[in-house]
Scaffold this motif. Sequence first.
Motif, mmCIF file in Angstrom:
data_model
loop_
_atom_site.group_PDB
_atom_site.id
_atom_site.type_symbol
_atom_site.label_atom_id
_atom_site.label_comp_id
_atom_site.label_asym_id
_atom_site.label_seq_id
_atom_site.Cartn_x
_atom_site.Cartn_y
_atom_site.Cartn_z
ATOM 1 N N LYS A 75 0.806 -1.224 0.000
ATOM 2 C CA LYS A 75 0.000 0.000 0.000
ATOM 3 C C LYS A 75 0.841 1.276 0.000
ATOM 4 N N LEU A 76 2.131 1.144 0.186
ATOM 5 C CA LEU A 76 2.983 2.327 0.307
ATOM 6 C C LEU A 76 3.062 3.077 -1.017
ATOM 7 N N GLN A 77 2.719 4.369 -0.985
ATOM 8 C CA GLN A 77 2.802 5.239 -2.152
ATOM 9 C C GLN A 77 3.758 6.386 -1.841
ATOM 10 N N THR A 78 4.865 6.437 -2.557
ATOM 11 C CA THR A 78 5.853 7.487 -2.361
ATOM 12 C C THR A 78 6.671 7.639 -3.630
ATOM 13 N N ASP A 79 7.340 8.773 -3.759
ATOM 14 C CA ASP A 79 8.169 8.988 -4.947
ATOM 15 C C ASP A 79 9.367 8.054 -4.970
ATOM 16 N N ASP A 80 10.011 7.902 -3.808
ATOM 17 C CA ASP A 80 11.172 7.018 -3.727
ATOM 18 C C ASP A 80 11.432 6.665 -2.277
ATOM 19 N N VAL A 81 12.235 5.638 -2.082
ATOM 20 C CA VAL A 81 12.660 5.212 -0.742
ATOM 21 C C VAL A 81 14.166 5.403 -0.674
ATOM 22 N N LEU A 82 14.606 6.388 0.081
ATOM 23 C CA LEU A 82 16.022 6.713 0.109
ATOM 24 C C LEU A 82 16.853 5.656 0.819
ATOM 25 N N GLU A 83 16.303 5.113 1.924
ATOM 26 C CA GLU A 83 17.118 4.243 2.776
ATOM 27 C C GLU A 83 16.210 3.467 3.698
ATOM 28 N N SER A 84 16.749 2.446 4.360
ATOM 29 C CA SER A 84 15.936 1.623 5.263
ATOM 30 C C SER A 84 15.329 2.452 6.389
ATOM 31 N N SER A 85 16.093 3.394 6.940
ATOM 32 C CA SER A 85 15.573 4.230 8.025
ATOM 33 C C SER A 85 14.389 5.064 7.564
ATOM 34 N N VAL A 86 14.385 5.462 6.293
ATOM 35 C CA VAL A 86 13.253 6.215 5.744
ATOM 36 C C VAL A 86 12.043 5.296 5.594
ATOM 37 N N LEU A 87 12.277 4.065 5.148
ATOM 38 C CA LEU A 87 11.174 3.120 4.983
ATOM 39 C C LEU A 87 10.495 2.827 6.322
ATOM 40 N N THR A 88 11.255 2.753 7.406
ATOM 41 C CA THR A 88 10.646 2.497 8.720
ATOM 42 C C THR A 88 9.659 3.597 9.088
ATOM 43 N N GLN A 89 9.947 4.845 8.693
ATOM 44 C CA GLN A 89 9.051 5.946 9.025
ATOM 45 C C GLN A 89 7.758 5.886 8.226
ATOM 46 N N TYR A 90 7.775 5.171 7.093
ATOM 47 C CA TYR A 90 6.561 4.991 6.312
ATOM 48 C C TYR A 90 5.689 3.857 6.854
ATOM 49 N N VAL A 91 6.305 2.788 7.336
ATOM 50 C CA VAL A 91 5.541 1.587 7.663
ATOM 51 C C VAL A 91 5.366 1.364 9.159
ATOM 52 N N GLU A 92 5.983 2.177 10.034
ATOM 53 C CA GLU A 92 5.828 1.959 11.469
ATOM 54 C C GLU A 92 4.425 2.341 11.914
ATOM 55 N N ASP A 93 4.039 1.875 13.095
ATOM 56 C CA ASP A 93 2.672 2.059 13.577
ATOM 57 C C ASP A 93 2.350 3.506 13.935
ATOM 58 N N ASN A 94 3.267 4.208 14.555
ATOM 59 C CA ASN A 94 3.027 5.598 14.981
ATOM 60 C C ASN A 94 4.234 6.444 14.599
ATOM 61 N N SER A 95 4.113 7.161 13.500
ATOM 62 C CA SER A 95 5.241 7.970 13.024
ATOM 63 C C SER A 95 5.435 9.239 13.840
ATOM 64 N N TYR A 96 4.489 9.566 14.743
ATOM 65 C CA TYR A 96 4.611 10.768 15.572
ATOM 66 C C TYR A 96 5.363 10.516 16.871
ATOM 67 N N SER A 97 5.575 9.255 17.212
ATOM 68 C CA SER A 97 6.269 8.933 18.456
ATOM 69 C C SER A 97 7.778 9.145 18.298
ATOM 70 N N ILE A 98 8.405 9.598 19.374
ATOM 71 C CA ILE A 98 9.858 9.787 19.351
ATOM 72 C C ILE A 98 10.589 8.461 19.471
ATOM 73 N N PHE A 99 9.895 7.430 19.956
ATOM 74 C CA PHE A 99 10.519 6.119 20.134
ATOM 75 C C PHE A 99 10.440 5.314 18.837
ATOM 76 N N PRO A 100 11.543 4.733 18.390
ATOM 77 C CA PRO A 100 11.506 3.886 17.199
ATOM 78 C C PRO A 100 10.750 2.598 17.482
ATOM 79 N N GLN A 101 9.904 2.191 16.531
ATOM 80 C CA GLN A 101 9.114 0.967 16.719
ATOM 81 C C GLN A 101 9.623 -0.196 15.876
ATOM 82 N N LEU A 102 10.560 0.055 14.993
ATOM 83 C CA LEU A 102 11.204 -0.992 14.209
ATOM 84 C C LEU A 102 12.709 -0.850 14.377
#
Length: 502
Positions: free
Chosen positions: A206-233
Amino acid sequence: MRRRSKKTSKQSYFPCEIEKLEKDLKDGFFKSSADFTVKKFEHENKRIFIAFLNYMVEKDQIFKHITEVILQSNTEWDTKALENNIPISGSETRESVKDIGLDMLKGYVAIYIENDDACVTYPVPQLKERQPERAETESLIFGPKISFTESIQTNLNIIHWRLDNPSLVTEKFIIGNEIPSEVRLIYLKDIADDENINEMRNRLNKLQTDDVLESSVLTQYVEDNSYSIFPQLYVTELPDRFCYELKEGKLGVIVDKSSSAIIAPTNFFSFFESTEDLYTRWNMGSFIRLMRLVAMFLSITLTPLYVAALTFHYEIIPTALLVSLGHSRSRVPFPPLLEALILEFLIELIREAGARLPTKVGQTMGIVGGIVVGQAVVQAGFTSNILIIIVALSALASFTVPSYLMGSAIRIIRFPLIIMAGLWGFIGLFYSYAFILIHVLKQKSLKRPYFVPIYPFRPKDIDNSIFRIPFLKSNYRAYSNMPKKIKRFEEPSRQKKEDIDE
Protein backbone atom coordinates in the motif's frame (compact mmCIF):
# COMPACT_ATOMS: atom_id res chain seq x y z
CA MET A 1 13.94 -17.14 -15.79
CA ARG A 2 12.16 -14.89 -18.28
CA ARG A 3 9.27 -12.84 -16.93
CA ARG A 4 6.65 -11.19 -19.13
CA SER A 5 5.46 -7.83 -17.84
CA LYS A 6 1.78 -6.99 -17.61
CA LYS A 7 0.39 -4.82 -20.37
CA THR A 8 -0.10 -1.26 -19.30
CA SER A 9 -2.98 -0.74 -21.76
CA LYS A 10 -5.43 -2.78 -23.77
CA GLN A 11 -3.34 -2.31 -26.93
CA SER A 12 0.40 -3.06 -26.94
CA TYR A 13 2.89 -0.45 -28.12
CA PHE A 14 4.51 -3.00 -30.44
CA PRO A 15 5.01 -3.75 -33.30
CA CYS A 16 6.62 -0.51 -34.45
CA GLU A 17 9.50 0.86 -36.45
CA ILE A 18 12.96 1.30 -34.91
CA GLU A 19 12.97 5.08 -35.49
CA LYS A 20 9.70 5.48 -33.58
CA LEU A 21 10.98 3.48 -30.60
CA GLU A 22 14.21 5.51 -30.53
CA LYS A 23 12.32 8.81 -30.65
CA ASP A 24 9.85 7.81 -27.92
CA LEU A 25 12.61 6.59 -25.62
CA LYS A 26 14.59 9.79 -26.11
CA ASP A 27 11.58 12.08 -25.64
CA GLY A 28 10.23 10.20 -22.64
CA PHE A 29 13.39 9.39 -20.67
CA PHE A 30 16.69 10.50 -22.19
CA LYS A 31 16.06 13.84 -23.89
CA SER A 32 18.72 15.57 -21.78
CA SER A 33 21.07 12.58 -21.51
CA ALA A 34 24.22 12.58 -23.62
CA ASP A 35 24.82 8.93 -22.59
CA PHE A 36 21.77 7.52 -24.39
CA THR A 37 23.38 5.20 -26.93
CA VAL A 38 21.65 3.48 -29.86
CA LYS A 39 23.14 0.87 -32.18
CA LYS A 40 21.21 -0.11 -35.33
CA PHE A 41 22.25 -2.74 -37.83
CA GLU A 42 20.75 -5.22 -40.28
CA HIS A 43 21.17 -8.98 -40.11
CA GLU A 44 19.48 -11.65 -42.21
CA ASN A 45 17.16 -8.99 -43.73
CA LYS A 46 16.00 -7.85 -40.29
CA ARG A 47 16.75 -4.50 -38.65
CA ILE A 48 17.95 -4.82 -35.06
CA PHE A 49 17.87 -2.06 -32.46
CA ILE A 50 20.12 -2.04 -29.34
CA ALA A 51 19.91 0.81 -26.78
CA PHE A 52 21.62 1.44 -23.44
CA LEU A 53 23.01 4.15 -21.17
CA ASN A 54 26.73 4.42 -21.73
CA TYR A 55 27.74 4.88 -18.06
CA MET A 56 25.35 2.24 -16.68
CA VAL A 57 26.41 -0.91 -18.54
CA GLU A 58 29.41 -3.13 -19.15
CA LYS A 59 30.03 -2.44 -22.84
CA ASP A 60 32.39 -5.43 -23.17
CA GLN A 61 29.55 -7.77 -22.18
CA ILE A 62 27.21 -6.16 -24.71
CA PHE A 63 29.71 -6.73 -27.53
CA LYS A 64 30.75 -10.25 -26.43
CA HIS A 65 27.40 -11.72 -25.36
CA ILE A 66 24.91 -9.80 -27.49
CA THR A 67 26.27 -8.08 -30.61
CA GLU A 68 28.79 -10.77 -31.46
CA VAL A 69 26.27 -13.59 -30.87
CA ILE A 70 23.68 -11.94 -33.13
CA LEU A 71 26.08 -11.14 -35.99
CA GLN A 72 27.84 -14.51 -36.02
CA SER A 73 24.66 -16.58 -35.98
CA ASN A 74 22.49 -17.57 -38.90
CA THR A 75 19.41 -17.69 -36.67
CA GLU A 76 16.28 -15.90 -37.85
CA TRP A 77 16.08 -13.50 -34.93
CA ASP A 78 12.88 -12.62 -33.09
CA THR A 79 11.91 -12.18 -29.43
CA LYS A 80 11.82 -15.90 -28.71
CA ALA A 81 15.17 -16.48 -30.42
CA LEU A 82 16.76 -13.72 -28.35
CA GLU A 83 15.50 -15.27 -25.13
CA ASN A 84 16.83 -18.70 -26.09
CA ASN A 85 20.23 -17.73 -27.51
CA ILE A 86 21.58 -14.68 -25.65
CA PRO A 87 23.77 -16.09 -22.82
CA ILE A 88 22.67 -13.56 -20.15
CA SER A 89 20.23 -14.47 -17.40
CA GLY A 90 17.48 -12.28 -16.01
CA SER A 91 15.89 -11.17 -19.29
CA GLU A 92 12.61 -9.25 -19.30
CA THR A 93 10.04 -9.09 -22.11
CA ARG A 94 8.67 -5.54 -22.30
CA GLU A 95 5.65 -4.27 -24.22
CA SER A 96 5.73 -0.56 -23.32
CA VAL A 97 8.23 2.29 -23.68
CA LYS A 98 7.91 3.12 -19.97
CA ASP A 99 9.02 -0.36 -18.86
CA ILE A 100 11.94 -0.31 -21.32
CA GLY A 101 13.11 3.10 -20.09
CA LEU A 102 12.90 2.10 -16.42
CA ASP A 103 14.93 -1.04 -17.15
CA MET A 104 17.61 0.99 -18.94
CA LEU A 105 17.91 3.31 -15.93
CA LYS A 106 18.81 0.22 -13.87
CA GLY A 107 21.60 -0.87 -16.23
CA TYR A 108 19.67 -2.99 -18.72
CA VAL A 109 20.29 -3.10 -22.48
CA ALA A 110 17.20 -3.09 -24.74
CA ILE A 111 17.10 -5.26 -27.89
CA TYR A 112 14.29 -4.95 -30.41
CA ILE A 113 13.77 -6.72 -33.75
CA GLU A 114 11.83 -4.32 -36.00
CA ASN A 115 8.09 -5.09 -36.30
CA ASP A 116 8.27 -7.73 -33.56
CA ASP A 117 5.57 -7.86 -30.86
CA ALA A 118 7.85 -7.13 -27.86
CA CYS A 119 11.24 -5.82 -26.77
CA VAL A 120 13.71 -7.83 -24.68
CA THR A 121 15.91 -6.24 -21.99
CA TYR A 122 18.98 -7.83 -20.40
CA PRO A 123 20.76 -6.77 -17.19
CA VAL A 124 24.41 -5.85 -17.80
CA PRO A 125 24.95 -3.20 -15.08
CA GLN A 126 28.33 -1.67 -14.41
CA LEU A 127 28.37 -1.95 -10.64
CA LYS A 128 30.92 -0.33 -8.37
CA GLU A 129 30.10 -1.98 -5.08
CA ARG A 130 31.58 -1.35 -1.66
CA GLN A 131 32.92 -4.55 -0.18
CA PRO A 132 31.58 -5.69 3.23
CA GLU A 133 33.51 -3.92 5.96
CA ARG A 134 33.61 -3.65 9.73
CA ALA A 135 30.44 -2.24 11.30
CA GLU A 136 30.82 1.36 12.47
CA THR A 137 27.58 2.28 14.25
CA GLU A 138 27.07 -1.02 16.09
CA SER A 139 30.62 -1.91 17.02
CA LEU A 140 31.29 -5.27 18.70
CA ILE A 141 34.16 -6.71 20.73
CA PHE A 142 33.11 -10.36 20.28
CA GLY A 143 31.39 -11.93 17.31
CA PRO A 144 31.30 -11.27 13.54
CA LYS A 145 32.40 -7.76 12.53
CA ILE A 146 31.01 -7.78 8.98
CA SER A 147 28.30 -5.26 8.06
CA PHE A 148 25.76 -4.85 5.27
CA THR A 149 26.65 -2.89 2.12
CA GLU A 150 24.64 -0.70 -0.28
CA SER A 151 24.17 -3.58 -2.75
CA ILE A 152 21.03 -5.63 -2.20
CA GLN A 153 22.57 -8.58 -4.06
CA THR A 154 25.59 -8.61 -1.73
CA ASN A 155 23.31 -8.36 1.31
CA LEU A 156 21.15 -11.25 0.09
CA ASN A 157 24.30 -13.28 -0.47
CA ILE A 158 25.43 -12.62 3.12
CA ILE A 159 22.01 -13.56 4.51
CA HIS A 160 21.82 -16.81 2.53
CA TRP A 161 25.37 -17.62 3.58
CA ARG A 162 24.50 -17.19 7.27
CA LEU A 163 21.06 -18.83 7.02
CA ASP A 164 21.50 -22.03 5.05
CA ASN A 165 17.85 -23.00 5.49
CA PRO A 166 15.39 -24.14 2.79
CA SER A 167 12.51 -22.33 4.55
CA LEU A 168 14.14 -18.92 3.98
CA VAL A 169 11.78 -16.78 1.90
CA THR A 170 12.60 -13.49 0.14
CA GLU A 171 9.62 -11.63 -1.33
CA LYS A 172 10.35 -8.86 -3.84
CA PHE A 173 8.63 -5.46 -3.90
CA ILE A 174 9.22 -2.44 -6.14
CA ILE A 175 8.46 0.78 -4.24
CA GLY A 176 8.67 4.33 -5.59
CA ASN A 177 6.63 6.08 -8.27
CA GLU A 178 9.40 8.33 -9.57
CA ILE A 179 12.53 6.39 -8.54
CA PRO A 180 11.61 2.71 -8.03
CA SER A 181 13.69 0.79 -5.48
CA GLU A 182 13.83 -2.93 -4.87
CA VAL A 183 12.71 -3.99 -1.39
CA ARG A 184 12.88 -7.54 -0.02
CA LEU A 185 10.75 -9.00 2.77
CA ILE A 186 12.68 -11.87 4.35
CA TYR A 187 11.53 -14.49 6.84
CA LEU A 188 11.67 -18.18 7.74
CA LYS A 189 8.29 -19.56 6.67
CA ASP A 190 8.48 -22.48 9.14
CA ILE A 191 8.92 -20.10 12.10
CA ALA A 192 7.54 -16.62 11.32
CA ASP A 193 3.92 -15.85 12.18
CA ASP A 194 1.56 -15.50 9.18
CA GLU A 195 -0.22 -12.46 10.68
CA ASN A 196 3.07 -10.60 10.98
CA ILE A 197 3.98 -11.52 7.40
CA ASN A 198 0.64 -10.41 5.99
CA GLU A 199 0.70 -7.17 7.95
CA MET A 200 4.15 -6.18 6.70
CA ARG A 201 3.32 -7.33 3.17
CA ASN A 202 0.16 -5.18 3.13
CA ARG A 203 2.02 -2.12 4.39
CA LEU A 204 4.66 -2.47 1.69
CA ASN A 205 2.05 -3.04 -1.03
CA LYS A 206 0.00 0.00 0.00
CA LEU A 207 2.98 2.33 0.31
CA GLN A 208 2.80 5.24 -2.15
CA THR A 209 5.85 7.49 -2.36
CA ASP A 210 8.17 8.99 -4.95
CA ASP A 211 11.17 7.02 -3.73
CA VAL A 212 12.66 5.21 -0.74
CA LEU A 213 16.02 6.71 0.11
CA GLU A 214 17.12 4.24 2.78
CA SER A 215 15.94 1.62 5.26
CA SER A 216 15.57 4.23 8.02
CA VAL A 217 13.25 6.21 5.74
CA LEU A 218 11.17 3.12 4.98
CA THR A 219 10.65 2.50 8.72
CA GLN A 220 9.05 5.95 9.03
CA TYR A 221 6.56 4.99 6.31
CA VAL A 222 5.54 1.59 7.66
CA GLU A 223 5.83 1.96 11.47
CA ASP A 224 2.67 2.06 13.58
CA ASN A 225 3.03 5.60 14.98
CA SER A 226 5.24 7.97 13.02
CA TYR A 227 4.61 10.77 15.57
CA SER A 228 6.27 8.93 18.46
CA ILE A 229 9.86 9.79 19.35
CA PHE A 230 10.52 6.12 20.13
CA PRO A 231 11.51 3.89 17.20
CA GLN A 232 9.11 0.97 16.72
CA LEU A 233 11.20 -0.99 14.21
CA TYR A 234 14.84 -1.95 14.72
CA VAL A 235 17.36 -0.77 12.11
CA THR A 236 20.65 -2.68 12.11
CA GLU A 237 23.79 -2.84 10.01
CA LEU A 238 24.82 -6.24 11.41
CA PRO A 239 23.94 -9.39 9.41
CA ASP A 240 24.40 -11.59 12.50
CA ARG A 241 21.80 -9.55 14.43
CA PHE A 242 19.46 -9.66 11.42
CA CYS A 243 19.76 -13.44 10.98
CA TYR A 244 19.44 -14.14 14.72
CA GLU A 245 16.13 -12.24 14.82
CA LEU A 246 14.85 -14.17 11.79
CA LYS A 247 15.56 -17.42 13.65
CA GLU A 248 13.51 -16.06 16.56
CA GLY A 249 10.46 -15.68 14.32
CA LYS A 250 10.75 -12.03 13.34
CA LEU A 251 10.69 -10.50 9.86
CA GLY A 252 13.44 -8.66 8.04
CA VAL A 253 13.31 -6.01 5.31
CA ILE A 254 16.24 -4.86 3.19
CA VAL A 255 16.29 -1.99 0.69
CA ASP A 256 18.49 -1.64 -2.38
CA LYS A 257 21.19 1.03 -2.02
CA SER A 258 20.90 0.89 1.80
CA SER A 259 23.58 -0.45 4.13
CA SER A 260 21.14 -1.26 6.96
CA ALA A 261 18.19 -3.62 7.41
CA ILE A 262 14.88 -3.50 9.28
CA ILE A 263 13.72 -5.99 11.92
CA ALA A 264 10.03 -6.29 12.87
CA PRO A 265 8.17 -6.62 15.12
CA THR A 266 10.30 -5.37 17.97
CA ASN A 267 9.80 -4.22 21.54
CA PHE A 268 11.22 -1.50 23.76
CA PHE A 269 13.77 -3.78 25.41
CA SER A 270 15.15 -5.02 22.07
CA PHE A 271 16.88 -1.65 21.63
CA PHE A 272 18.98 -2.39 24.72
CA GLU A 273 20.09 -5.81 23.48
CA SER A 274 23.20 -6.59 21.49
CA THR A 275 24.30 -9.80 19.81
CA GLU A 276 27.48 -9.40 21.83
CA ASP A 277 25.38 -10.39 24.86
CA LEU A 278 25.00 -13.82 23.23
CA TYR A 279 28.71 -14.24 22.60
CA THR A 280 29.66 -13.64 26.24
CA ARG A 281 28.68 -15.89 29.15
CA TRP A 282 25.06 -15.70 30.24
CA ASN A 283 25.75 -14.04 33.59
CA MET A 284 27.94 -11.36 32.00
CA GLY A 285 25.37 -10.80 29.23
CA SER A 286 22.58 -10.41 31.80
CA PHE A 287 24.63 -7.92 33.82
CA ILE A 288 25.39 -5.79 30.76
CA ARG A 289 21.74 -5.72 29.66
CA LEU A 290 20.55 -4.68 33.13
CA MET A 291 23.32 -2.08 33.27
CA ARG A 292 22.08 -0.53 30.02
CA LEU A 293 18.54 -0.26 31.38
CA VAL A 294 19.79 1.34 34.60
CA ALA A 295 21.99 3.70 32.56
CA MET A 296 18.97 4.73 30.48
CA PHE A 297 17.00 5.55 33.64
CA LEU A 298 19.93 7.54 35.10
CA SER A 299 20.36 9.43 31.82
CA ILE A 300 16.82 10.85 31.95
CA THR A 301 16.83 11.30 35.76
CA LEU A 302 20.10 12.86 36.99
CA THR A 303 19.94 16.34 35.43
CA PRO A 304 16.15 16.85 35.96
CA LEU A 305 16.58 15.69 39.58
CA TYR A 306 19.38 18.26 40.09
CA VAL A 307 17.22 21.06 38.67
CA ALA A 308 14.15 20.11 40.72
CA ALA A 309 16.13 19.76 43.97
CA LEU A 310 17.94 23.10 43.65
CA THR A 311 14.85 24.98 42.49
CA PHE A 312 12.14 23.67 44.85
CA HIS A 313 13.38 20.90 47.15
CA TYR A 314 16.51 21.93 49.04
CA GLU A 315 15.34 19.83 51.99
CA ILE A 316 16.20 16.52 50.29
CA ILE A 317 19.87 17.50 49.86
CA PRO A 318 22.20 16.42 52.71
CA THR A 319 23.69 19.36 54.63
CA ALA A 320 27.31 18.59 53.72
CA LEU A 321 26.43 18.39 50.03
CA LEU A 322 24.27 21.51 50.26
CA VAL A 323 27.25 23.55 51.46
CA SER A 324 29.34 22.25 48.58
CA LEU A 325 26.54 23.04 46.11
CA GLY A 326 26.13 26.54 47.49
CA HIS A 327 29.84 27.22 47.19
CA SER A 328 29.94 25.80 43.64
CA ARG A 329 26.97 27.90 42.49
CA SER A 330 27.94 31.10 44.30
CA ARG A 331 29.30 32.66 41.08
CA VAL A 332 26.66 31.26 38.68
CA PRO A 333 24.28 34.06 37.56
CA PHE A 334 21.65 31.72 36.06
CA PRO A 335 18.88 29.73 37.76
CA PRO A 336 19.38 25.93 37.79
CA LEU A 337 16.92 25.45 34.89
CA LEU A 338 18.76 27.76 32.49
CA GLU A 339 22.13 26.52 33.70
CA ALA A 340 21.22 22.88 32.99
CA LEU A 341 19.72 23.67 29.56
CA ILE A 342 22.83 25.60 28.49
CA LEU A 343 25.15 22.79 29.54
CA GLU A 344 23.00 20.03 27.99
CA PHE A 345 22.84 21.99 24.74
CA LEU A 346 26.62 22.46 24.85
CA ILE A 347 27.17 18.71 25.29
CA GLU A 348 24.86 17.94 22.35
CA LEU A 349 26.68 20.55 20.26
CA ILE A 350 30.06 18.92 20.94
CA ARG A 351 28.64 15.44 20.24
CA GLU A 352 27.09 16.51 16.93
CA ALA A 353 30.25 18.34 15.84
CA GLY A 354 32.38 15.29 16.66
CA ALA A 355 30.03 13.00 14.72
CA ARG A 356 30.11 15.17 11.57
CA LEU A 357 33.88 15.67 11.47
CA PRO A 358 36.32 13.04 10.07
CA THR A 359 36.91 10.16 12.49
CA LYS A 360 40.31 11.17 13.86
CA VAL A 361 39.45 14.86 14.05
CA GLY A 362 36.05 14.06 15.57
CA GLN A 363 37.56 12.03 18.42
CA THR A 364 40.01 14.83 19.18
CA MET A 365 37.22 17.39 19.00
CA GLY A 366 35.07 15.44 21.46
CA ILE A 367 37.83 15.00 24.04
CA VAL A 368 39.53 18.40 23.76
CA GLY A 369 36.25 20.27 23.30
CA GLY A 370 34.68 18.62 26.34
CA ILE A 371 37.67 19.31 28.61
CA VAL A 372 38.51 22.81 27.41
CA VAL A 373 34.96 24.12 27.11
CA GLY A 374 33.86 22.46 30.36
CA GLN A 375 36.75 23.97 32.31
CA ALA A 376 36.20 27.35 30.67
CA VAL A 377 32.48 27.61 31.50
CA VAL A 378 33.17 26.69 35.13
CA GLN A 379 35.93 29.29 35.49
CA ALA A 380 33.76 31.88 33.77
CA GLY A 381 30.99 31.22 36.28
CA PHE A 382 28.39 30.03 33.79
CA THR A 383 27.86 26.70 35.57
CA SER A 384 28.92 24.68 38.60
CA ASN A 385 31.38 21.81 38.88
CA ILE A 386 28.71 19.46 40.19
CA LEU A 387 26.41 20.03 37.22
CA ILE A 388 29.33 19.35 34.86
CA ILE A 389 29.75 15.94 36.52
CA ILE A 390 26.01 15.18 36.39
CA VAL A 391 25.61 16.16 32.73
CA ALA A 392 28.72 14.17 31.77
CA LEU A 393 27.36 11.08 33.56
CA SER A 394 23.98 11.50 31.82
CA ALA A 395 25.68 11.74 28.43
CA LEU A 396 27.84 8.67 29.08
CA ALA A 397 24.78 6.71 30.25
CA SER A 398 22.90 7.52 27.02
CA PHE A 399 25.82 6.27 24.91
CA THR A 400 25.52 2.75 26.39
CA VAL A 401 22.39 2.07 24.29
CA PRO A 402 23.35 -0.15 21.28
CA SER A 403 20.70 1.43 19.05
CA TYR A 404 21.57 4.91 17.78
CA LEU A 405 17.88 5.78 17.25
CA MET A 406 16.90 4.86 20.81
CA GLY A 407 19.97 6.64 22.23
CA SER A 408 19.01 9.80 20.36
CA ALA A 409 15.43 9.56 21.63
CA ILE A 410 16.65 9.32 25.24
CA ARG A 411 18.91 12.37 24.81
CA ILE A 412 16.04 14.43 23.39
CA ILE A 413 13.65 13.40 26.19
CA ARG A 414 16.01 14.94 28.75
CA PHE A 415 15.22 18.48 27.58
CA PRO A 416 11.43 18.50 28.28
CA LEU A 417 12.09 16.65 31.56
CA ILE A 418 14.53 19.37 32.63
CA ILE A 419 12.00 22.08 31.73
CA MET A 420 9.20 20.35 33.67
CA ALA A 421 11.49 19.87 36.68
CA GLY A 422 12.49 23.56 36.58
CA LEU A 423 8.88 24.76 36.37
CA TRP A 424 7.07 22.42 38.78
CA GLY A 425 9.75 20.45 40.61
CA PHE A 426 9.12 16.81 41.51
CA ILE A 427 5.43 17.13 40.64
CA GLY A 428 6.24 18.14 37.07
CA LEU A 429 8.92 15.45 36.91
CA PHE A 430 6.61 12.66 38.02
CA TYR A 431 3.85 13.81 35.66
CA SER A 432 6.40 13.68 32.82
CA TYR A 433 7.51 10.17 33.75
CA ALA A 434 3.85 9.05 33.90
CA PHE A 435 3.19 10.58 30.47
CA ILE A 436 6.22 8.82 28.96
CA LEU A 437 5.25 5.49 30.51
CA ILE A 438 1.65 5.73 29.30
CA HIS A 439 2.88 6.69 25.83
CA VAL A 440 5.23 3.70 25.68
CA LEU A 441 2.53 1.31 26.91
CA LYS A 442 0.20 2.45 24.12
CA GLN A 443 2.71 1.91 21.31
CA LYS A 444 2.61 -1.03 18.91
CA SER A 445 5.15 -2.61 16.62
CA LEU A 446 3.51 -4.30 13.64
CA LYS A 447 0.35 -4.33 15.79
CA ARG A 448 2.20 -6.23 18.53
CA PRO A 449 2.63 -4.83 22.09
CA TYR A 450 5.68 -2.58 22.35
CA PHE A 451 6.42 -2.99 26.07
CA VAL A 452 6.36 -6.78 26.32
CA PRO A 453 7.29 -8.74 28.40
CA ILE A 454 6.41 -6.21 31.14
CA TYR A 455 3.06 -5.15 29.64
CA PRO A 456 1.35 -7.41 28.89
CA PHE A 457 3.29 -9.39 31.46
CA ARG A 458 4.84 -12.52 29.97
CA PRO A 459 7.34 -13.98 32.42
CA LYS A 460 8.51 -16.65 29.96
CA ASP A 461 9.81 -13.92 27.62
CA ILE A 462 11.87 -12.08 30.23
CA ASP A 463 14.90 -14.30 29.62
CA ASN A 464 14.71 -13.36 25.92
CA SER A 465 14.79 -9.61 26.54
CA ILE A 466 15.71 -8.19 29.95
CA PHE A 467 18.33 -10.79 30.88
CA ARG A 468 19.84 -14.04 29.63
CA ILE A 469 19.81 -17.59 30.86
CA PRO A 470 22.17 -20.43 29.82
CA PHE A 471 21.60 -21.67 26.27
CA LEU A 472 20.82 -25.21 27.45
CA LYS A 473 17.89 -23.81 29.45
CA SER A 474 16.76 -21.31 26.81
CA ASN A 475 14.92 -23.74 24.55
CA TYR A 476 11.82 -21.55 23.95
CA ARG A 477 11.49 -18.66 21.55
CA ALA A 478 9.80 -15.48 22.73
CA TYR A 479 6.01 -15.89 22.81
CA SER A 480 5.59 -12.22 21.89
CA ASN A 481 6.93 -12.95 18.37
CA MET A 482 4.15 -15.55 17.90
CA PRO A 483 6.48 -18.08 16.19
CA LYS A 484 5.04 -21.22 14.61
CA LYS A 485 7.74 -23.27 16.31
CA ILE A 486 7.91 -22.12 19.90
CA LYS A 487 10.64 -24.62 20.81
CA ARG A 488 14.20 -24.12 19.63
CA PHE A 489 15.14 -27.65 20.65
CA GLU A 490 14.06 -30.41 22.98
CA GLU A 491 15.44 -29.98 26.49
CA PRO A 492 18.08 -32.68 27.06
CA SER A 493 17.02 -35.31 29.56
CA ARG A 494 18.90 -35.39 32.81
CA GLN A 495 21.42 -38.13 33.01
CA LYS A 496 20.61 -40.73 35.58
CA LYS A 497 23.08 -41.01 38.35
CA GLU A 498 24.93 -44.28 38.25
CA ASP A 499 24.77 -46.49 41.24
CA ILE A 500 28.11 -46.29 43.00
CA ASP A 501 27.80 -49.85 44.27
CA GLU A 502 27.60 -51.16 40.73
